[in-house]
Design a protein around this motif. Structure first.
Motif, PDB file in Angstrom:
ATOM      1  N   LYS A  38       2.186  11.249  -8.913  1.00 44.92           N
ATOM      2  CA  LYS A  38       1.273  11.441 -10.043  1.00 44.92           C
ATOM      3  C   LYS A  38       1.501  10.426 -11.180  1.00 44.92           C
ATOM      4  N   LYS A  39       1.927   9.219 -10.799  1.00 36.22           N
ATOM      5  CA  LYS A  39       2.071   8.167 -11.809  1.00 36.22           C
ATOM      6  C   LYS A  39       0.696   7.621 -12.171  1.00 36.22           C
ATOM      7  N   TYR A  40      -0.197   7.589 -11.201  1.00 38.89           N
ATOM      8  CA  TYR A  40      -1.569   7.117 -11.408  1.00 38.89           C
ATOM      9  C   TYR A  40      -2.452   7.717 -10.334  1.00 38.89           C
ATOM     10  N   ARG A  41      -3.775   7.569 -10.517  1.00 37.67           N
ATOM     11  CA  ARG A  41      -4.732   8.106  -9.531  1.00 37.67           C
ATOM     12  C   ARG A  41      -5.256   6.996  -8.632  1.00 37.67           C
ATOM     13  N   LEU A  42      -5.667   7.391  -7.465  1.00 37.96           N
ATOM     14  CA  LEU A  42      -6.306   6.434  -6.571  1.00 37.96           C
ATOM     15  C   LEU A  42      -7.767   6.341  -7.002  1.00 37.96           C
ATOM     16  N   MET A  43      -8.133   5.225  -7.612  1.00 39.88           N
ATOM     17  CA  MET A  43      -9.496   5.113  -8.138  1.00 39.88           C
ATOM     18  C   MET A  43     -10.479   4.947  -6.979  1.00 39.88           C
ATOM     19  N   GLY A  44     -11.653   5.586  -7.116  1.00 41.74           N
ATOM     20  CA  GLY A  44     -12.632   5.543  -6.034  1.00 41.74           C
ATOM     21  C   GLY A  44     -12.389   6.640  -5.007  1.00 41.74           C
ATOM     22  N   PHE A  45     -11.505   7.567  -5.358  1.00 40.15           N
ATOM     23  CA  PHE A  45     -11.235   8.702  -4.462  1.00 40.15           C
ATOM     24  C   PHE A  45     -11.408   9.998  -5.236  1.00 40.15           C
ATOM     25  N   GLY A  46     -11.886  11.012  -4.558  1.00 40.26           N
ATOM     26  CA  GLY A  46     -12.031  12.329  -5.176  1.00 40.26           C
ATOM     27  C   GLY A  46     -13.361  12.463  -5.885  1.00 40.26           C
ATOM     28  N   VAL A  54       0.815  -1.213   0.000  1.00 39.12           N
ATOM     29  CA  VAL A  54       0.000   0.000   0.000  1.00 39.12           C
ATOM     30  C   VAL A  54       0.855   1.273   0.000  1.00 39.12           C
ATOM     31  N   ASP A  55       1.877   1.311   0.882  1.00 43.07           N
ATOM     32  CA  ASP A  55       2.699   2.534   0.996  1.00 43.07           C
ATOM     33  C   ASP A  55       3.347   2.887  -0.339  1.00 43.07           C
ATOM     34  N   GLU A  56       3.891   1.874  -0.997  1.00 40.77           N
ATOM     35  CA  GLU A  56       4.565   2.107  -2.280  1.00 40.77           C
ATOM     36  C   GLU A  56       3.553   2.614  -3.323  1.00 40.77           C
ATOM     37  N   TYR A  57       2.355   2.022  -3.287  1.00 39.19           N
ATOM     38  CA  TYR A  57       1.330   2.435  -4.257  1.00 39.19           C
ATOM     39  C   TYR A  57       0.913   3.889  -4.024  1.00 39.19           C
ATOM     40  N   ALA A  94      -7.131  -0.248   4.666  1.00 39.94           N
ATOM     41  CA  ALA A  94      -5.808   0.358   4.869  1.00 39.94           C
ATOM     42  C   ALA A  94      -5.670   1.599   3.982  1.00 39.94           C
ATOM     43  N   LEU A  95      -6.163   1.514   2.755  1.00 43.96           N
ATOM     44  CA  LEU A  95      -6.108   2.656   1.833  1.00 43.96           C
ATOM     45  C   LEU A  95      -6.984   3.800   2.333  1.00 43.96           C
ATOM     46  N   GLU A  96      -8.174   3.431   2.807  1.00 42.27           N
ATOM     47  CA  GLU A  96      -9.117   4.428   3.330  1.00 42.27           C
ATOM     48  C   GLU A  96      -8.459   5.204   4.476  1.00 42.27           C
ATOM     49  N   LYS A  97      -7.776   4.472   5.365  1.00 46.73           N
ATOM     50  CA  LYS A  97      -7.133   5.086   6.521  1.00 46.73           C
ATOM     51  C   LYS A  97      -6.066   6.104   6.073  1.00 46.73           C
ATOM     52  N   ILE A  98      -5.270   5.697   5.105  1.00 50.31           N
ATOM     53  CA  ILE A  98      -4.212   6.595   4.618  1.00 50.31           C
ATOM     54  C   ILE A  98      -4.841   7.853   3.998  1.00 50.31           C
ATOM     55  N   ALA A  99      -5.839   7.632   3.159  1.00 51.75           N
ATOM     56  CA  ALA A  99      -6.447   8.770   2.455  1.00 51.75           C
ATOM     57  C   ALA A  99      -7.088   9.760   3.429  1.00 51.75           C
ATOM     58  N   LEU A 100      -7.562   9.258   4.549  1.00 56.17           N
ATOM     59  CA  LEU A 100      -8.214  10.156   5.500  1.00 56.17           C
ATOM     60  C   LEU A 100      -7.223  10.825   6.451  1.00 56.17           C
ATOM     61  N   SER A 101      -5.953  10.403   6.395  1.00 55.61           N
ATOM     62  CA  SER A 101      -4.989  10.991   7.336  1.00 55.61           C
ATOM     63  C   SER A 101      -3.764  11.618   6.655  1.00 55.61           C
ATOM     64  N   ASP A 102      -3.462  11.265   5.431  1.00 53.75           N
ATOM     65  CA  ASP A 102      -2.270  11.780   4.755  1.00 53.75           C
ATOM     66  C   ASP A 102      -2.502  13.204   4.232  1.00 53.75           C
ATOM     67  N   PRO A 103      -1.568  14.140   4.519  1.00 57.16           N
ATOM     68  CA  PRO A 103      -1.757  15.537   4.082  1.00 57.16           C
ATOM     69  C   PRO A 103      -1.997  15.691   2.579  1.00 57.16           C
ATOM     70  N   TYR A 149     -11.544  12.483  -0.677  1.00 58.77           N
ATOM     71  CA  TYR A 149     -12.162  11.480   0.206  1.00 58.77           C
ATOM     72  C   TYR A 149     -12.551  10.261  -0.613  1.00 58.77           C
ATOM     73  N   PRO A 150     -12.712   9.097   0.058  1.00 54.69           N
ATOM     74  CA  PRO A 150     -13.246   7.954  -0.696  1.00 54.69           C
ATOM     75  C   PRO A 150     -14.636   8.318  -1.223  1.00 54.69           C
ATOM     76  N   ASN A 151     -14.935   7.992  -2.457  1.00 57.24           N
ATOM     77  CA  ASN A 151     -16.278   8.274  -2.977  1.00 57.24           C
ATOM     78  C   ASN A 151     -17.143   7.012  -2.927  1.00 57.24           C
TER      79      ASN A 151
END
Ligand code: ACO
Length: 428
Positions: free
Chosen positions: A296-304, A286-289, A342-351, A359-361
């Motif tokens: 900006k290599k790719y987008r987090l799908m299901g977010f924004g 997850v961290d590497e992704y 785990a992804l949800e947690k990162i997205a809600l806490s990472d600056p 946010y997760p959509n």
């Protein structure tokens, strides 16, 4: 009488133009720029960041506050207390039905779920491995060739019949596209089931076995349909409106909406989100992704989301449903679900995500729920289309009923070659 509010636009040639301001019942005021074209001036707003394309009484969104109302009712209340057909009635007619109207509407839709039998033969023209969305675009568009008796768009009765047909038949067509894809026989609708039970029956039953719907799973799909039923002037709805503005029939317009929905930035996001989770594969990656996303290599799908800069209220409801379904099916320890959390947690806490209000959509969670329900990934966007059909048809109907409606025709800022003369091929 209240004084007309205006916005004043001053051009660099000294001209000054007063533009009327308009207020809705909720949401920001808008500046009516209609009159500008008469002065030979156009505005430039690609992707419609600052442009309202119509007035509408159907759905209200406040992206900053994370609010979504259908005809004034908060989505959370509808998801908790209502059922999908009742929400369809509300979107189409403007008010919740009383008991008699509700019964009548349910019966009406139930009795329109079968498709013309010749339509079934249409499927044979598709390759077995065709994406079900490709089949949906073709078959829903083809409905215009089967139901000639309801194509007069200026006749409210015809429009009502077309709306009922679309609402009732799109789930049947969707389930048939799945059955064709996996090589199982089509299951004809059964009137003893509710709308959602019937869809699950047509998707999952075979003639060899009795089918008993699971109430928790039915409720989850009911919620997915309710949450996706309308979302004001999104890409696919705007496509339906633009296609409809030329006078095209509603079946053709809804087919154009399905095509627009297919893209990964819109309805394809739940499929893309699940593919992304499968690609990440393990929590240890997850961290590497996430670093790749930040680079900006790719987008987090299901977010924004273009409009929600706060938690999407649909995502909150879907998150709750997601936990209910996984508990019911004993999948709490499912590898992919843990990865998603785990992804949800990162997205809600990472600056990086907080600063960009990412946010997760709703599609992030609906992908997980649909997978748990046993719906194959290539059907995810089809499910979205089944839910959104009522939104498309309600918005189309509202537009056609508007007496001042005109063909939609954006302008452009031309940046191509200036006039030049043709050069013969041997001189180029
Ligand atoms: N992952 C990583 N970064 C993102 C994401 C994402 N999913 N979405 C936006 N960003 C970043 C952009 O890189 C940009 O960063 P920058 O300011 O450093 O350049 C910033 O956030 C703003 O992004 P925009 O592209 O300008 O936002 P826009 O409003 O155009 O995009 C969209 C909205 C298309 C939904 C986008 O968030 C996205 O691609 N999300 C993934 C696809 C998805 O989940 N779509 C479903 C939408 S919901 C629905 O259809 C029901």
């Amino acid at each position: 009488m209240e004084k007309q509010r205006v916005a004043t636009l001053t051009l660099d040639d000294g001209r000054s133009i007063e533009l009327p301001m308009m207020s809705g019942t909720l949401g920001p005021d808008v500046i009516d720029i209609h009159g500008l074209s008469k002065l030979g001036i156009f505005t430039f707003d690609p992707a419609f960041f600052s442009t309202a394309s119509c007035t509408s009484e159907i759905t209200f969104i406040d992206g900053e506050e994370g609010l979504l109302y259908y005809r004034g009712y908060p989505i959370e209340q509808l998801a908790k207390n209502s059922d999908f057909l009742e929400v369809c009635y509300l979107l189409l007619n403007g008010d919740l039905p009383n008991a008699e109207q509700k019964q009548e509407f349910n019966t009406l839709i139930t009795h329109h779920t079968m498709v013309h039998d010749q339509l079934a033969r249409f499927y044979n023209g598709f390759r077995r491995d065709a994406h079900p969305m490709a089949v949906m675009v073709g078959v829903v568009g083809a409905l215009s060739a089967f139901y000639h008796d309801s194509l007069d768009i200026n006749n409210p009765q015809h429009r009502a019949v077309s709306a009922q047909r679309l609402l009732a038949k799109v789930p049947t067509i969707a389930a048939m596209s799945h059955k064709y894809n996996i090589g199982e026989p089509f299951m004809y609708p059964k009137n003893k089931f509710t709308f959602v039970e019937n869809f699950m029956y047509m998707m999952f039953a075979t003639p060899a076995e009795e089918y008993v719907p699971n109430p928790t799973l039915v409720r989850a799909l009911e919620r997915i349909f309710i949450l996706h039923a309308d979302h004001e002037q999104n890409a696919s709805t705007s496509t339906v409106r633009l296609a409809g503005s030329s006078g095209a029939n509603p079946f053709a317009c809804v087919a154009s909406g399905i095509a627009a929905l297919w893209g990964p930035a819109h309805g394809g996001a739940n499929e893309a989100a699940l593919k992304m989770l499968e690609e990440i594969g393990d929590i240890s990656n997850v961290d590497e992704y996430v670093q790749g996303v930040k680079d900006k290599k790719y987008r987090l799908m299901g977010f924004g989301h273009r409009v929600y800069k706060n938690m999407d209220p649909r995502a909150s409801v879907m998150r709750e449903t997601c936990y209910e379904v996984l508990k019911e099916l004993g999948l709490e320890n499912d590898k992919l679900f843990k990865l998603a959390m785990a992804l949800e947690k990162i997205a809600l806490s990472d600056p990086y995500f907080i600063e960009r209000k990412l946010y997760p959509n709703v599609d992030f969670y609906s992908g997980i729920v649909l997978r748990a329900l046993g719906i194959p990934t290539n059907m995810f966007t089809v499910i979205f289309a089944v839910g959104r059909t009522i939104g498309w048809i309600s918005q189309w109907n509202e537009m056609i009923a508007d007496k001042g409606q005109k063909i939609g025709r954006p302008r452009q800022l031309y940046i191509g070659e200036k006039r030049r003369d043709y050069v013969a091929v041997n001189q180029r």
